[in-house]
Design an enzyme around this catalytic site. Structure first.
Site, short mmCIF file in Angstrom:
data_model
loop_
_atom_site.label_atom_id
_atom_site.label_comp_id
_atom_site.label_asym_id
_atom_site.label_seq_id
_atom_site.Cartn_x
_atom_site.Cartn_y
_atom_site.Cartn_z
N SER A 28 0.82 -1.22 0.00
CA SER A 28 0.00 0.00 0.00
C SER A 28 0.85 1.26 0.00
O SER A 28 0.31 2.36 -0.12
CB SER A 28 -0.88 0.01 1.25
N TYR A 59 -4.27 0.04 3.78
CA TYR A 59 -5.02 -1.20 3.56
C TYR A 59 -5.64 -1.71 4.88
O TYR A 59 -6.66 -2.37 4.87
CB TYR A 59 -4.08 -2.30 3.04
N GLY A 60 -4.95 -1.39 5.99
CA GLY A 60 -5.40 -1.91 7.28
C GLY A 60 -6.80 -1.48 7.68
O GLY A 60 -7.43 -2.13 8.51
N CYS A 91 2.91 -7.37 1.77
CA CYS A 91 1.96 -6.72 2.67
C CYS A 91 1.18 -7.82 3.39
O CYS A 91 0.57 -8.67 2.74
CB CYS A 91 1.01 -5.85 1.86
N ASN A 92 1.21 -7.79 4.71
CA ASN A 92 0.49 -8.80 5.49
C ASN A 92 -1.02 -8.63 5.36
O ASN A 92 -1.77 -9.60 5.25
CB ASN A 92 0.84 -8.68 6.97
N THR A 93 -1.46 -7.37 5.38
CA THR A 93 -2.90 -7.09 5.34
C THR A 93 -3.51 -7.66 4.06
O THR A 93 -4.62 -8.21 4.07
CB THR A 93 -3.13 -5.56 5.40
N CYS A 205 3.53 -6.22 9.89
CA CYS A 205 3.21 -5.26 8.82
C CYS A 205 4.55 -4.84 8.25
O CYS A 205 5.48 -4.53 9.00
CB CYS A 205 2.45 -4.06 9.38
N THR A 206 4.64 -4.83 6.92
CA THR A 206 5.95 -4.58 6.30
C THR A 206 6.43 -3.15 6.49
O THR A 206 7.61 -2.85 6.28
CB THR A 206 5.89 -4.91 4.80
N HIS A 207 5.56 -2.26 6.94
CA HIS A 207 6.00 -0.89 7.26
C HIS A 207 6.84 -0.86 8.55
O HIS A 207 7.67 0.03 8.73
CB HIS A 207 4.78 0.02 7.48
N1 DGL Z 1 2.38 -2.74 4.79
C1 DGL Z 1 1.10 -3.30 5.01
C2 DGL Z 1 1.16 -4.62 5.77
O1 DGL Z 1 2.13 -5.33 5.72
C3 DGL Z 1 -0.10 -2.49 5.36
C4 DGL Z 1 -0.12 -1.08 5.77
C5 DGL Z 1 -1.48 -0.46 5.51
O2 DGL Z 1 -1.69 -0.06 4.38
O3 DGL Z 1 -2.32 -0.44 6.44
O4 DGL Z 1 0.21 -5.02 6.40
#
Ligand code: DGL
Length: 257
Positions: A28, A59-60, A91-93, A205-207
């Site tokens: 995202s 995305y969350g 992205c996990n979400t 979350c990859t962030h």
């Molecule tokens: N980087 C995303 C993840 O791994 C999501 C961040 C988001 O857009 O909420 O879940």
């Protein structure tokens, strides 16, 4: 961050495709770059097509069905135009929702990023660990199933953080990270249960790996932070080798919105 490989700056999605079998890496926003840098370490010659779906960030906060449809249609149109040789949902979400659907319509390998619950269950000594992720990821059946399969006996704090991905976006845009907000968001990860306390935190979350230094600063006690990115890069390397997929050309970066 890109280990010296040639980079074409962010480009509009409608530019004329120069199709050469890159690996599509999707998130995202900037979060997927924590996966991308590990892929570059493992596969320095691989050409990547990084897609930051900023128009849909975060995305969350999305409702599950709408996000599944959105990602499937985005990946489908990018794949039609650019014909990637593999797709990494960084992205996990998104991964906890859409992997099965993507594998149905794509005929290239799809690698996902899901909360590192199995590694945490193997690493924890106290039996108490936290999964720090987006509100969407902590609600998913996929995440619950990982707990049932790999950590049924552990005590797990499932923490859906509402503002951490935005703090990571801030940091990578050169803005100061709000440490009070960060402390508040990660506080529920730190629990004590029958004299045992959290000793590992899964960065679900990859962030979040981009905030690890700041998290270490504000954490009430030291823990092991588990970032799955190196494992995802290994998985991609194995899959490309197994499927005999060749990748190699310049990186491209796209952003929506
Ligand atoms: N980087 C995303 C993840 O791994 C999501 C961040 C988001 O857009 O909420 O879940």
């Amino acid at each position: 961050m890109l280990n010296g490989s040639p980079v074409v700056p962010f480009q509009p999605l409608h530019m004329q495709p120069d199709v050469s079998g890159r690996v599509l890496v999707l998130d995202s926003g900037v979060g997927g770059l924590s996966v991308q840098r590990e892929i570059k370490r493992a596969l320095p010659d691989a050409g990547l097509l990084y897609l930051a779906d900023r128009a849909a960030f975060p995305y969350g906060d999305w409702e599950a069905d709408a996000l599944r449809d959105h990602i499937a249609s985005l990946v489908s149109s990018v794949s039609d135009a650019w014909q990637p040789s593999a797709v990494v949902v960084a992205c996990n979400t998104a991964s906890t929702l859409v992997l099965q659907r993507l594998r149905k319509f794509l005929d290239v390998p799809v690698v996902g990023t899901v909360p590192a619950i199995k590694p945490a269950a193997q690493k924890t000594k106290s039996g108490v660990f936290a999964v720090l992720a987006t509100p969407g990821t902590v609600k998913r059946d996929y995440t619950q199933d990982l707990i049932i399969d790999f950590a049924p006996e552990h005590h797990i704090a499932l923490v859906g953080a509402t503002g951490l991905a935005a703090l990571a976006e801030d940091k990578l845009a050169g803005r100061a990270v709000d440490l009070d907000r960060l402390r508040h968001e990660i506080a529920p990860c730190f629990v004590e249960k029958s004299g045992k306390r959290t000793d590992c935190v899964v960065l679900g979350c990859t962030h979040y790996p981009f905030l690890q230094k700041e998290m270490e600063q504000v954490a009430p006690w030291p823990v092991t932070w588990i970032d799955p990115a190196p494992a995802i890069a290994r998985r991609l390397t194995d899959v490309l080798k197994r499927e005999r997929v060749a990748v190699g050309c310049e990186d491209l970066f796209f952003v929506t919105g």
